[in-house]
Design an enzyme around this catalytic site. Structure first.
Site, PDB file in Angstrom:
ATOM      1  N   PRO A   1       0.795  -1.246   0.000  1.00 55.34           N
ATOM      2  CG  PRO A   1       0.123  -0.878   2.216  1.00 55.34           C
ATOM      3  CD  PRO A   1       0.853  -1.868   1.337  1.00 55.34           C
ATOM      4  CB  CYS A   2       2.987   2.928  -2.523  1.00 51.54           C
ATOM      5  SG  CYS A   2       1.990   2.696  -4.000  1.00 51.54           S
ATOM      6  CG  HIS A   3      -2.956   3.533  -0.961  1.00 48.63           C
ATOM      7  ND1 HIS A   3      -2.647   2.229  -1.311  1.00 48.63           N
ATOM      8  CD2 HIS A   3      -3.880   3.441   0.039  1.00 48.63           C
ATOM      9  CE1 HIS A   3      -3.362   1.396  -0.578  1.00 48.63           C
ATOM     10  NE2 HIS A   3      -4.115   2.102   0.257  1.00 48.63           N
TER      11      HIS A   3
END
Length: 299
Positions: free
Chosen positions: A244-246
């Site tokens: 989850p780079c967001h």
């Protein structure tokens, strides 16, 4: 101990980089400017020499004063969490000696590079080492290659990007435990063809729980790296959204980057806002401000 930690962080992230940028007369030449490079030089000089280090020997030029090994071969990363109080005190002392002109930074850098098998290339006597800005020496791990796509960012569209990467971290939501990573996802990351540094970044990123956000700065401090190195590693995430780079935002609690674009004017701003809001994160859709407390519970 807390006072020493604050002094160490201030020295290598603020004091020494600022002196280098201003070309302070404390050193006849400043071969590096990046915070992670100052940390690398000092940690190699103190930890890499082990019991042989003394506060006065750092300024003495001799073959006996060489650094035997990079600090990462003597101490588990991140250094700030694993150093003894005595080692931390020595790092602060050496950093202050560099800032005050009592220790020769060029010589210390040469010894650090020699311990890592790297050549010190200069021009006209004291030139900047080629490629220095692209090497995350503090992490002692590979960085994304120059062949990887460059960010599609325009400076005029992101006036706060430097402050956003390096602003002081906000208090941690320490009561929220880190997320566990599925064994199949871990295997997928570890067996992929991306660089070793990017693997570490993505595996650490998986610890950020759903509904929480962390920052480039917090992630880089956990990895003992630099915020921009982390940003580069996240720019091309082949495992999104499972990794989850967001959930990584700017240190000033704005939306940060996503898929190579930055801020509210970025091409993928709405995509990141949607992903975060679906997980319960409070986001202002007009200015990209994050309402959540920054999570920093990396283990």
């Amino acid at each position: 101990m807390a006072t020493l930690v604050d002094a160490w962080r201030t020295l290598y992230t603020i004091t020494l980089p600022n002196l280098a940028k201003l070309k302070s007369s404390a050193q006849t030449h400043w071969p590096v400017q990046a915070d992670h490079c100052f940390a690398r030089i000092i940690l190699d000089s103190v930890i890499g020499r082990g019991e042989e280090y003394t506060e006065t020997s750092s300024s003495v030029t001799s073959t006996e004063n060489r650094i035997a090994t990079p600090w990462t071969e003597r101490l588990k990363s991140p250094a700030i969490k694993n150093m003894t109080e005595a080692e931390l005190s020595r790092c602060v002392t050496l950093g202050e000696a560099i800032a005050g002109g009592k220790a020769n930074l060029v010589e210390l850098d040469e010894r650090s590079l020699a311990a890592r098998g790297k050549a010190f290339k200069t021009s006209k006597g004291h030139g900047k080492r080629k490629g220095d800005a692209k090497i995350d020496d503090t992490a002692a791990l590979s960085q994304p290659s120059s062949s990887e796509p460059k960010p599609k960012l325009r400076r005029r569209d992101q006036p706060d990007i430097r402050a956003a990467f390096g602003a002081p971290p906000k208090p941690s939501a320490s009561s929220v435990p880190s997320a566990s990573i599925d064994s199949d996802l871990r295997d997928l990351i570890e067996t992929s063809e991306i660089t070793a540094f990017r693997k570490r970044v993505l595996l650490a990123l998986c610890q950020v729980p759903k509904g929480q956000v962390s920052t480039y700065l917090a992630l880089s401090e956990y990895l003992n790296s630099a915020p921009r190195a982390v940003g580069n590693a996240l720019r091309n995430n082949p495992f999104a959204p499972r990794v989850p780079c967001h959930r990584i935002v700017a240190a000033n609690k704005t939306i940060g980057g996503f898929n190579g674009s930055w801020g509210v004017k970025g091409e993928y701003f709405n995509n990141k806002v949607t992903l975060l809001k679906e997980e319960g994160v409070r986001v202002n859709e007009k200015d990209g401000r994050i309402g959540n407390t920054v999570w920093t519970g990396f283990e």
